[in-house]
Design an enzyme around this catalytic site. Structure first.
Site, PDB file in Angstrom:
ATOM      1  N   ASP A   1       0.803  -1.227   0.000  1.00  0.00           N
ATOM      2  CA  ASP A   1       0.000   0.000   0.000  1.00  0.00           C
ATOM      3  C   ASP A   1       0.836   1.277   0.000  1.00  0.00           C
ATOM      4  O   ASP A   1       0.283   2.367  -0.111  1.00  0.00           O
ATOM      5  CB  ASP A   1      -0.963   0.009   1.185  1.00  0.00           C
ATOM      6  CG  ASP A   1      -0.232   0.100   2.515  1.00  0.00           C
ATOM      7  OD1 ASP A   1       0.967  -0.246   2.576  1.00  0.00           O
ATOM      8  OD2 ASP A   1      -0.857   0.528   3.500  1.00  0.00           O
TER       9      ASP A   1
ATOM     10  N   TYR B   1      10.814   4.262   1.840  1.00  0.00           N
ATOM     11  CA  TYR B   1      11.677   3.233   2.418  1.00  0.00           C
ATOM     12  C   TYR B   1      13.131   3.311   1.932  1.00  0.00           C
ATOM     13  O   TYR B   1      14.021   2.715   2.548  1.00  0.00           O
ATOM     14  CB  TYR B   1      11.114   1.831   2.142  1.00  0.00           C
ATOM     15  CG  TYR B   1       9.948   1.506   3.043  1.00  0.00           C
ATOM     16  CD1 TYR B   1      10.172   0.976   4.312  1.00  0.00           C
ATOM     17  CD2 TYR B   1       8.645   1.764   2.656  1.00  0.00           C
ATOM     18  CE1 TYR B   1       9.112   0.698   5.149  1.00  0.00           C
ATOM     19  CE2 TYR B   1       7.577   1.486   3.494  1.00  0.00           C
ATOM     20  CZ  TYR B   1       7.814   0.955   4.746  1.00  0.00           C
ATOM     21  OH  TYR B   1       6.773   0.685   5.589  1.00  0.00           O
TER      22      TYR B   1
HETATM   23  C1  G6P Z   1       3.209   0.723   5.166  1.00  0.00           C
HETATM   24  C2  G6P Z   1       3.925  -0.343   4.396  1.00  0.00           C
HETATM   25  C3  G6P Z   1       3.684  -1.677   5.006  1.00  0.00           C
HETATM   26  C4  G6P Z   1       4.062  -1.652   6.457  1.00  0.00           C
HETATM   27  C5  G6P Z   1       3.384  -0.540   7.209  1.00  0.00           C
HETATM   28  C6  G6P Z   1       4.014  -0.437   8.585  1.00  0.00           C
HETATM   29  O1  G6P Z   1       1.848   0.588   5.021  1.00  0.00           O
HETATM   30  O2  G6P Z   1       3.583  -0.402   3.055  1.00  0.00           O
HETATM   31  O3  G6P Z   1       4.409  -2.639   4.316  1.00  0.00           O
HETATM   32  O4  G6P Z   1       3.753  -2.872   7.079  1.00  0.00           O
HETATM   33  O5  G6P Z   1       3.557   0.678   6.544  1.00  0.00           O
HETATM   34  O6  G6P Z   1       3.168   0.142   9.457  1.00  0.00           O
HETATM   35  P1  G6P Z   1       3.364   0.087  11.023  1.00  0.00           P
HETATM   36  O7  G6P Z   1       2.427   1.138  11.477  1.00  0.00           O
HETATM   37  O8  G6P Z   1       2.994  -1.288  11.469  1.00  0.00           O
HETATM   38  O9  G6P Z   1       4.796   0.415  11.319  1.00  0.00           O
HETATM   39 MN    MN Z   2       4.505  -2.355   2.164  1.00  0.00          MN
END
Ligand code: G6P
Ligand code: MN
Length: 437
Positions: free
Chosen positions: A169, A260
């Site tokens: 996403d 990222y």
């Molecule tokens: C985004 C990335 C995901 C990831 C998430 C982390 O949506 O695309 O791959 O898992 O961020 O979110 P969090 O709030 O769990 O650190």
């Molecule tokens: Mn992701």
């Protein structure tokens, strides 16, 4: 009308997804919805919340939550998969172990992503095998992390299965955020994108008149910085990963980078910013996890959703429902998805799982080629790709050597002695989750 199962139904992302399904019930109508999780307790809390939500807003829906695979996978049209092998307890170790050695601790990047990947592969392959037993033709929409490693592993075993789609996403999050910057509807954008998962770039972003908006977006970000579209519901740490995009653009101004990339561009700087005693996993466990479960319990207790908001990140839930709809109704909308390269990026090897834009319809993704990429991007991508391939080799061959090569090639590690120390600790921490190396 469709039958859908959510694998990882006890996730805190599930309520947002359920709301997206409810919101979209006219465009993507469901007959049956099942939540499946191996953790009965988490599943129950989210499931009881769902019952209240659906009683109010989706009474015609045949809904059930379960820990039984057969119930979960039988006669399904779509499988939305968001499992997290080892849960947040293991995420915490993924992040903290590398940080002990002064290396990035992140759930999908660097040694943390490596460790998580080695855990995810077995459960993902098992899930596909189980799904195919009960629903040979269901679409499996997967956003389990680390998506790059998971996609590579799946592609080795299920190359001929054309109904598995790996998707992240973050490109959608970024498109929505560009929309906010420009005060435009992100659904009108036509993106050109290339890279690997959590490792890519927008080269162009066209509006409906054919104008490329990338130069304008760069200029705005350089002038006023960058914020996620949903800044209000995000933690400071997430906002930080957006504000640094400005630096990335100053150093490498060609394209708009996926957020990222900062872990690979600036590993030293990022390590200094990360707290080895309190990582993102802690932040999520203390924040979102507590909040969402508390809200769900409350809703179930009161028997009404009135006055409650348990949603975290609309973009995530909306995306997966819209993706399913684009496939089901052959909408051919454009998404950025993960697929086998086969010449899409002409100077990257064919069997790489790359992330590119594609139209998405009933026959799956039809990706757009991007041609030849420049030396800098090719160099970065090939190093990361080699790391990803070696990680998956290490899993299937149970090879310590390949694992060590993988970590040494990761830009967040580089030093082989450090790679070995981290690997040895990760092996201990992941006993029972990884194949024996
Ligand atoms: C985004 C990335 C995901 C990831 C998430 C982390 O949506 O695309 O791959 O898992 O961020 O979110 P969090 O709030 O769990 O650190
Ligand atoms: Mn992701």
């Amino acid at each position: 009308k469709y039958n859908v199962v959510i694998v990882g139904g006890g996730s805190t992302w599930t309520p947002g997804l359920l709301q997206s399904l409810t919101k979209n019930k006219n465009v993507f109508p469901l007959n049956r919805l099942v939540l499946f999780d191996i953790d009965a307790e988490r599943q129950k809390i989210i499931g009881e919340y769902a019952k209240v939500l659906f009683k109010e807003k989706y009474p015609e829906l045949d809904f059930q939550y379960t820990t039984d695979k057969e119930i979960a996978y039988k006669n399904m049209d779509f499988v939305f998969c968001q499992m997290r092998t080892g849960g947040y307890a293991m995420r915490e170790l993924d992040e903290k172990i590398p940080l002990k050695f002064g290396v990035i601790g992140q759930e999908t990047c660097g040694p943390g992503g490596f460790a998580y990947g080695m855990r995810s592969i077995r459960d993902m392959l098992q899930m596909i095998e189980d799904v195919r037993k009960y629903s040979p033709n269901a679409w499996i929409l997967n956003y389990t992390n680390p998506a790059a490693i998971v996609a590579e592993a799946i592609n080795r075993v299920y190359k001929d299965d054309k109904r598995i789609l790996n998707i992240c996403d973050q490109p959608v999050n970024l498109l929505r955020s560009y929309g906010r910057l420009l005060d435009m509807d992100p659904y009108e954008f036509e993106p050109v994108y290339f890279g690997l998962n959590h490792f890519g770039w927008f080269t162009h972003l066209y509006d409906k008149f054919g104008n490329d908006l990338v130069p304008k977006i760069k200029e705005i970000i350089k002038r006023q910085g960058f914020k996620p579209v949903d800044a209000e519901q995000r933690d400071q740490s997430w906002l930080d990963t957006y504000s640094i995009v400005k630096d990335m653009l100053e150093d490498f101004p060609d394209y708009l980078p996926n957020t990222y990339l900062q872990y690979y561009y600036y590993p030293e700087y990022k390590v200094k910013k990360l707290d080895p005693n309190y990582t993102r996993a802690n932040e999520v466990m203390d924040g979102r996890e507590k909040r969402v479960f508390a809200e769900c319990r409350l809703v179930a207790e009161k028997g009404t959703t009135a006055g409650s908001s348990v949603v975290h990140n609309d973009a995530h839930g909306d995306m997966i429902v819209e993706v399913a709809e684009s496939i089901a109704h052959n909408k051919n909308r454009i998404y950025i998805i993960i697929t086998e390269n086969n010449g899409l990026i002409s100077n990257i090897q064919d069997d790489a799982m790359v992330e590119v834009a594609a139209i998405l319809g009933v026959n799956g993704p039809r990706p757009f080629g991007v041609g030849k990429i420049g030396t800098f991007y090719k160099g970065l991508m090939e190093q990361q790709l080699a790391y990803e391939k070696l990680t998956v080799d290490a899993y299937f061959e149970q090879s310590y050597e390949k694992a060590l090569q993988a970590l040494t090639l990761n830009r967040t590690v580089v030093d082989a002695k450090k790679a070995r120390k981290i690997l040895d600790e990760l092996i201990k921490a992941n006993k029972g989750y990884w194949p024996e190396l």
